[in-house]
Scaffold this motif. Structure first.
Motif, PDB file in Angstrom:
ATOM      1  N   GLY A   5       0.819  -1.208   0.000  1.00  0.00           N
ATOM      2  CA  GLY A   5       0.000   0.000   0.000  1.00  0.00           C
ATOM      3  C   GLY A   5       0.849   1.253   0.000  1.00  0.00           C
ATOM      4  O   GLY A   5       0.581   2.209  -0.742  1.00  0.00           O
ATOM      5  N   ALA A   6       1.897   1.251   0.806  1.00  0.00           N
ATOM      6  CA  ALA A   6       2.786   2.405   0.866  1.00  0.00           C
ATOM      7  C   ALA A   6       3.580   2.560  -0.423  1.00  0.00           C
ATOM      8  O   ALA A   6       3.806   3.678  -0.897  1.00  0.00           O
ATOM      9  N   VAL A   7       3.979   1.448  -1.025  1.00  0.00           N
ATOM     10  CA  VAL A   7       4.762   1.499  -2.262  1.00  0.00           C
ATOM     11  C   VAL A   7       3.914   2.043  -3.416  1.00  0.00           C
ATOM     12  O   VAL A   7       4.357   2.898  -4.180  1.00  0.00           O
ATOM     13  N   ILE A   8       2.682   1.573  -3.539  1.00  0.00           N
ATOM     14  CA  ILE A   8       1.814   2.047  -4.619  1.00  0.00           C
ATOM     15  C   ILE A   8       1.461   3.512  -4.412  1.00  0.00           C
ATOM     16  O   ILE A   8       1.457   4.299  -5.364  1.00  0.00           O
ATOM     17  N   THR A   9       1.189   3.901  -3.170  1.00  0.00           N
ATOM     18  CA  THR A   9       0.924   5.311  -2.884  1.00  0.00           C
ATOM     19  C   THR A   9       2.141   6.159  -3.214  1.00  0.00           C
ATOM     20  O   THR A   9       2.014   7.235  -3.805  1.00  0.00           O
ATOM     21  N   GLY A  10       3.317   5.693  -2.863  1.00  0.00           N
ATOM     22  CA  GLY A  10       4.546   6.427  -3.183  1.00  0.00           C
ATOM     23  C   GLY A  10       4.786   6.537  -4.671  1.00  0.00           C
ATOM     24  O   GLY A  10       5.252   7.568  -5.166  1.00  0.00           O
ATOM     25  N   PHE A  11       4.460   5.480  -5.412  1.00  0.00           N
ATOM     26  CA  PHE A  11       4.595   5.514  -6.867  1.00  0.00           C
ATOM     27  C   PHE A  11       3.677   6.577  -7.467  1.00  0.00           C
ATOM     28  O   PHE A  11       4.099   7.384  -8.296  1.00  0.00           O
ATOM     29  N   VAL A  12       2.433   6.606  -7.019  1.00  0.00           N
ATOM     30  CA  VAL A  12       1.485   7.602  -7.529  1.00  0.00           C
ATOM     31  C   VAL A  12       1.932   9.009  -7.138  1.00  0.00           C
ATOM     32  O   VAL A  12       1.909   9.935  -7.962  1.00  0.00           O
ATOM     33  N   LEU A  13       2.373   9.189  -5.907  1.00  0.00           N
ATOM     34  CA  LEU A  13       2.818  10.515  -5.461  1.00  0.00           C
ATOM     35  C   LEU A  13       4.092  10.959  -6.174  1.00  0.00           C
ATOM     36  O   LEU A  13       4.281  12.155  -6.404  1.00  0.00           O
ATOM     37  N   THR A  56      12.479   3.497  -1.868  1.00  0.00           N
ATOM     38  CA  THR A  56      13.295   3.109  -3.017  1.00  0.00           C
ATOM     39  C   THR A  56      12.519   2.181  -3.949  1.00  0.00           C
ATOM     40  O   THR A  56      12.557   2.344  -5.173  1.00  0.00           O
ATOM     41  N   VAL A  57      11.794   1.234  -3.390  1.00  0.00           N
ATOM     42  CA  VAL A  57      10.982   0.327  -4.211  1.00  0.00           C
ATOM     43  C   VAL A  57       9.874   1.109  -4.915  1.00  0.00           C
ATOM     44  O   VAL A  57       9.579   0.854  -6.088  1.00  0.00           O
ATOM     45  N   ALA A  58       9.277   2.077  -4.229  1.00  0.00           N
ATOM     46  CA  ALA A  58       8.233   2.904  -4.854  1.00  0.00           C
ATOM     47  C   ALA A  58       8.797   3.689  -6.032  1.00  0.00           C
ATOM     48  O   ALA A  58       8.152   3.811  -7.075  1.00  0.00           O
ATOM     49  N   GLY A  59       9.995   4.213  -5.895  1.00  0.00           N
ATOM     50  CA  GLY A  59      10.611   4.944  -6.992  1.00  0.00           C
ATOM     51  C   GLY A  59      11.014   4.040  -8.135  1.00  0.00           C
ATOM     52  O   GLY A  59      10.889   4.409  -9.310  1.00  0.00           O
ATOM     53  N   ALA A  60      11.488   2.852  -7.826  1.00  0.00           N
ATOM     54  CA  ALA A  60      11.903   1.922  -8.869  1.00  0.00           C
ATOM     55  C   ALA A  60      10.713   1.294  -9.587  1.00  0.00           C
ATOM     56  O   ALA A  60      10.854   0.814 -10.710  1.00  0.00           O
ATOM     57  N   LEU A  61       9.548   1.312  -8.965  1.00  0.00           N
ATOM     58  CA  LEU A  61       8.358   0.740  -9.581  1.00  0.00           C
ATOM     59  C   LEU A  61       8.025   1.438 -10.900  1.00  0.00           C
ATOM     60  O   LEU A  61       7.615   0.787 -11.867  1.00  0.00           O
ATOM     61  N   GLY A  62       8.225   2.740 -10.955  1.00  0.00           N
ATOM     62  CA  GLY A  62       8.004   3.459 -12.210  1.00  0.00           C
ATOM     63  C   GLY A  62       8.928   2.977 -13.314  1.00  0.00           C
ATOM     64  O   GLY A  62       8.516   2.822 -14.469  1.00  0.00           O
ATOM     65  N   GLY A  63      10.182   2.738 -12.975  1.00  0.00           N
ATOM     66  CA  GLY A  63      11.127   2.220 -13.955  1.00  0.00           C
ATOM     67  C   GLY A  63      10.767   0.821 -14.412  1.00  0.00           C
ATOM     68  O   GLY A  63      10.939   0.470 -15.591  1.00  0.00           O
ATOM     69  N   ILE A  64      10.272   0.002 -13.506  1.00  0.00           N
ATOM     70  CA  ILE A  64       9.884  -1.361 -13.856  1.00  0.00           C
ATOM     71  C   ILE A  64       8.691  -1.344 -14.807  1.00  0.00           C
ATOM     72  O   ILE A  64       8.668  -2.068 -15.808  1.00  0.00           O
ATOM     73  N   VAL A  65       7.706  -0.497 -14.519  1.00  0.00           N
ATOM     74  CA  VAL A  65       6.541  -0.380 -15.401  1.00  0.00           C
ATOM     75  C   VAL A  65       6.969   0.102 -16.782  1.00  0.00           C
ATOM     76  O   VAL A  65       6.540  -0.435 -17.812  1.00  0.00           O
ATOM     77  N   LEU A  66       7.842   1.115 -16.826  1.00  0.00           N
ATOM     78  CA  LEU A  66       8.318   1.633 -18.105  1.00  0.00           C
ATOM     79  C   LEU A  66       9.138   0.595 -18.863  1.00  0.00           C
ATOM     80  O   LEU A  66       9.039   0.484 -20.089  1.00  0.00           O
ATOM     81  N   ALA A  67       9.932  -0.198 -18.157  1.00  0.00           N
ATOM     82  CA  ALA A  67      10.717  -1.251 -18.809  1.00  0.00           C
ATOM     83  C   ALA A  67       9.813  -2.306 -19.434  1.00  0.00           C
ATOM     84  O   ALA A  67      10.074  -2.782 -20.549  1.00  0.00           O
ATOM     85  N   ILE A  68       8.758  -2.674 -18.747  1.00  0.00           N
ATOM     86  CA  ILE A  68       7.813  -3.648 -19.302  1.00  0.00           C
ATOM     87  C   ILE A  68       7.157  -3.091 -20.561  1.00  0.00           C
ATOM     88  O   ILE A  68       7.013  -3.794 -21.568  1.00  0.00           O
TER      89      ILE A  68
END
Length: 118
Positions: A5-13, A56-68
Protein backbone atom coordinates in the motif's frame (compact mmCIF):
# COMPACT_ATOMS: atom_id res chain seq x y z
CA UNK A 1 9.40 -6.09 4.44
CA UNK A 2 7.82 -4.06 1.68
CA UNK A 3 4.34 -2.71 2.36
CA UNK A 4 2.46 -2.76 -0.96
CA UNK A 5 0.00 0.00 0.00
CA UNK A 6 2.79 2.40 0.87
CA UNK A 7 4.76 1.50 -2.26
CA UNK A 8 1.81 2.05 -4.62
CA UNK A 9 0.92 5.31 -2.88
CA UNK A 10 4.55 6.43 -3.18
CA UNK A 11 4.59 5.51 -6.87
CA UNK A 12 1.49 7.60 -7.53
CA UNK A 13 2.82 10.51 -5.46
CA UNK A 14 6.18 10.39 -7.25
CA UNK A 15 4.29 11.03 -10.48
CA UNK A 16 1.84 13.60 -9.10
CA UNK A 17 4.08 15.78 -6.89
CA UNK A 18 6.53 16.91 -9.61
CA UNK A 19 3.61 17.87 -11.85
CA UNK A 20 1.97 19.90 -9.08
CA UNK A 21 5.20 21.61 -7.99
CA UNK A 22 6.63 22.37 -11.45
CA UNK A 23 4.91 25.78 -11.93
CA UNK A 24 6.32 27.01 -8.62
CA UNK A 25 9.78 25.46 -8.26
CA UNK A 26 12.61 24.93 -10.77
CA UNK A 27 13.76 21.56 -9.40
CA UNK A 28 10.25 20.22 -8.85
CA UNK A 29 11.16 16.64 -9.74
CA UNK A 30 13.79 16.39 -7.00
CA UNK A 31 11.55 17.95 -4.33
CA UNK A 32 8.55 15.91 -5.50
CA UNK A 33 10.48 12.65 -5.23
CA UNK A 34 11.80 13.64 -1.81
CA UNK A 35 8.30 14.49 -0.53
CA UNK A 36 6.85 11.27 -1.96
CA UNK A 37 9.59 9.28 -0.22
CA UNK A 38 8.98 11.17 3.01
CA UNK A 39 5.28 10.28 2.92
CA UNK A 40 6.10 6.62 2.22
CA UNK A 41 8.44 6.63 5.22
CA UNK A 42 5.69 8.09 7.39
CA UNK A 43 3.24 5.45 6.17
CA UNK A 44 5.59 2.55 6.89
CA UNK A 45 6.25 3.50 10.56
CA UNK A 46 9.03 0.91 10.96
CA UNK A 47 12.12 3.06 11.24
CA UNK A 48 14.60 4.67 8.89
CA UNK A 49 15.78 1.52 7.09
CA UNK A 50 12.25 0.31 6.29
CA UNK A 51 11.29 3.82 5.15
CA UNK A 52 14.37 3.96 2.91
CA UNK A 53 13.68 0.55 1.40
CA UNK A 54 9.96 1.11 0.77
CA UNK A 55 10.57 4.53 -0.78
CA UNK A 56 13.29 3.11 -3.02
CA UNK A 57 10.98 0.33 -4.21
CA UNK A 58 8.23 2.90 -4.85
CA UNK A 59 10.61 4.94 -6.99
CA UNK A 60 11.90 1.92 -8.87
CA UNK A 61 8.36 0.74 -9.58
CA UNK A 62 8.00 3.46 -12.21
CA UNK A 63 11.13 2.22 -13.95
CA UNK A 64 9.88 -1.36 -13.86
CA UNK A 65 6.54 -0.38 -15.40
CA UNK A 66 8.32 1.63 -18.11
CA UNK A 67 10.72 -1.25 -18.81
CA UNK A 68 7.81 -3.65 -19.30
CA UNK A 69 6.17 -1.20 -21.70
CA UNK A 70 9.45 -0.82 -23.64
CA UNK A 71 9.75 -4.58 -24.07
CA UNK A 72 6.12 -4.96 -25.15
CA UNK A 73 6.18 -2.10 -27.67
CA UNK A 74 9.65 -3.05 -28.89
CA UNK A 75 8.46 -6.57 -29.59
CA UNK A 76 5.30 -5.40 -31.34
CA UNK A 77 7.14 -2.87 -33.52
CA UNK A 78 10.44 -4.63 -34.15
CA UNK A 79 10.02 -8.33 -33.57
CA UNK A 80 13.00 -10.12 -32.02
CA UNK A 81 15.34 -7.16 -32.58
CA UNK A 82 12.88 -4.82 -30.92
CA UNK A 83 12.54 -7.23 -28.04
CA UNK A 84 16.29 -7.29 -27.49
CA UNK A 85 16.61 -3.50 -27.72
CA UNK A 86 13.62 -3.02 -25.40
CA UNK A 87 15.00 -5.51 -22.89
CA UNK A 88 18.44 -3.87 -22.88
CA UNK A 89 17.03 -0.34 -22.63
CA UNK A 90 14.55 -1.44 -19.96
CA UNK A 91 17.25 -3.04 -17.84
CA UNK A 92 19.44 0.06 -18.07
CA UNK A 93 16.46 2.27 -17.24
CA UNK A 94 15.56 0.23 -14.15
CA UNK A 95 19.15 0.42 -12.85
CA UNK A 96 19.38 4.19 -13.38
CA UNK A 97 15.98 4.86 -11.81
CA UNK A 98 16.85 2.58 -8.90
CA UNK A 99 19.91 4.72 -8.16
CA UNK A 100 17.97 7.97 -8.56
CA UNK A 101 15.17 6.76 -6.32
CA UNK A 102 17.71 5.59 -3.73
CA UNK A 103 19.15 9.08 -3.61
CA UNK A 104 16.04 11.24 -3.59
CA UNK A 105 13.12 9.07 -2.48
CA UNK A 106 15.20 6.84 -0.23
CA UNK A 107 16.59 9.70 1.81
CA UNK A 108 13.12 11.19 2.20
CA UNK A 109 11.77 7.78 3.19
CA UNK A 110 14.54 7.30 5.74
CA UNK A 111 13.77 10.66 7.33
CA UNK A 112 10.03 9.97 7.35
CA UNK A 113 10.56 6.46 8.74
CA UNK A 114 12.87 7.81 11.43
CA UNK A 115 10.32 10.42 12.51
CA UNK A 116 7.39 7.97 12.51
CA UNK A 117 9.31 4.86 13.63
CA UNK A 118 8.60 2.86 16.75
Amino acid sequence: MVKPGAVITGFVLSVVFPVILSPFINQASVLGLFLAGFIVGLMVKEGALAGFWNATVAGALGGIVLAILLVIFGTVLGGLGGFLIGAFAGTALVLVLLLVSMIFMGIGGAIGGFLAGD
